[in-house]
Design a protein around this motif. Structure first.
Motif, PDB file in Angstrom:
ATOM      1  N   THR A  46      14.363 -73.238 110.776  1.00 20.82           N
ATOM      2  CA  THR A  46      13.135 -72.701 110.211  1.00 20.82           C
ATOM      3  C   THR A  46      11.954 -73.498 110.733  1.00 20.82           C
ATOM      4  O   THR A  46      12.098 -74.660 111.121  1.00 20.82           O
ATOM      5  CB  THR A  46      13.167 -72.743 108.675  1.00 20.82           C
ATOM      6  N   CYS A  76      19.968 -60.916 106.944  1.00 20.12           N
ATOM      7  CA  CYS A  76      19.697 -62.313 106.613  1.00 20.12           C
ATOM      8  C   CYS A  76      20.389 -62.723 105.321  1.00 20.12           C
ATOM      9  O   CYS A  76      20.650 -63.910 105.101  1.00 20.12           O
ATOM     10  CB  CYS A  76      18.192 -62.558 106.514  1.00 20.12           C
ATOM     11  N   GLU A  83      18.984 -69.551 103.793  1.00 12.76           N
ATOM     12  CA  GLU A  83      17.616 -69.030 103.789  1.00 12.76           C
ATOM     13  C   GLU A  83      16.870 -69.494 102.540  1.00 12.76           C
ATOM     14  O   GLU A  83      15.708 -69.901 102.607  1.00 12.76           O
ATOM     15  CB  GLU A  83      17.648 -67.496 103.843  1.00 12.76           C
TER      16      GLU A  83
END
Length: 346
Positions: free
Chosen positions: A161, A248, A255
């Motif tokens: 990320t 996702c 996440e």
């Protein structure tokens, strides 16, 4: 002034107004010798309530004294982490610090947080746009959204990320997360989203747990689909798993953890003046998460405490609580597909 305020805060404001009125009546009586009966009538308060307030023999109740102790802890915790915690985590944090007293319930904490105007300051992010790449080698999704793990180093997941701060270069964070206790077994930070970043995070995890042979789950980013990286996993005795294209949620815990860390970093370390400070703020935030962020799923323990207990052989079963809202959503999708299939066949 009261409109839009939580009901507990409205009650606290009304009480404060009443106490200020008591004091005003007392001051006017002392200074101007105005009659107490008349002033109480004007202020629309009971004369007995005024005299009770100034009774020298009156003592605070046990609840009032306990509320004062809890309130002091809440204010201290909120100041230490810039109001990072909401009611739920604040309740767990206060219970950790006041473990010698009887359990404190979330309604008590919520009431005292409302009275003091304390609420969680987590920001919301826009999802960054990533360039699509062609994978070299892919594998099936062996994890299949089975995010519960019965022991440490059974299932690892990873992702990359980007962490942004105004006026500074982006920092890319790659983390290897253990699904048993949501503990980051390895992570790396870099200015570049490349294979070296993933390799560094992976090597840190292997150095910490050289005998681990977990299921290794990721998305289909080019860093994870490379043949050399897949060969490295095989040599370590790991089975690789990958999310499906555009799903996702197949890597949902990873996440969610990344979003949590980025939110926490902004609250705990909002002011960073250089890339090095940004890098340091990420490391400090992860350390705070490991050692000071209580988890409801772990009954108030932190990820670090869960890991310490597990390494001692005290394996705790803490399954993920079912999300009925999401289950209902997918049930409706399934029923809709069945109806559409029946229409086509008919």
């Amino acid at each position: 002034m009261l409109a839009g305020q939580p009901k507990y805060r409205q009650a606290a404001i009304r009480r404060r107004w009443k106490l200020e009125t008591y004091q005003l009546i007392h001051d006017c009586h002392q200074k101007y010798n105005w009659k107490i009966d008349l002033m109480c009538k004007w202020a629309k308060i009971a004369r007995s309530a005024y005299y009770k307030h100034f009774d020298p023999q009156r003592q605070s109740s046990q609840r009032e004294e306990r509320d004062k102790r809890i309130e002091a802890k809440i204010i201290a915790i909120a100041k230490s982490n810039h109001s990072l915690f909401g009611t739920e985590k604040m309740t767990m944090a206060v219970n950790r610090q006041m473990s010698d007293e009887r359990p404190i319930y979330h309604k008590t904490v919520y009431r005292l947080m409302c009275i003091n105007g304390i609420s969680s300051q987590k920001p919301r992010y826009q999802k960054p746009k990533f360039k699509h790449t062609t994978p070299e080698k892919t594998v099936e999704n062996k994890l299949k959204r089975e995010f519960n793990a019965s022991k440490p180093n059974e299932k690892w997941c990873t992702d990359i990320t980007e962490v942004v701060a105004p006026g500074l270069p982006k920092a890319y964070l790659c983390t290897v997360l253990d699904l048993y206790d949501r503990y980051p077994v390895g992570y790396a930070i870099s200015k570049h989203n490349d294979t070296a970043l993933v390799q560094s995070a992976y090597e840190q995890a292997i150095q910490a747990y050289p005998t681990a042979h977990p299921l290794f789950h990721s998305d289909r980013g080019f860093q994870f689909t490379r043949a050399p990286f897949q060969n490295q996993l095989k040599k370590q005795g790991m089975m690789q798993s990958m999310s499906r294209v555009g799903c996702c949620i197949d890597n949902g815990p990873m996440e969610g953890w990344q979003g949590l860390i980025k939110e926490m970093r902004v609250v705990l370390h909002s002011q960073v003046a250089s890339y090095d400070e940004l890098n340091e703020s990420i490391c400090k935030t992860i350390d705070y998460y490991i050692n000071q962020d209580p988890q409801k799923r772990f009954n108030g323990l932190t990820a670090g405490e869960m890991r310490q207990e597990a390494m001692k052989g005290n394996i705790k079963n803490c399954p993920i609580a079912p999300n009925h809202r999401i289950e209902k959503y997918w049930q409706e999708i399934h029923e809709k597909k069945i109806k559409e299939a029946k229409k086509i066949l008919s």
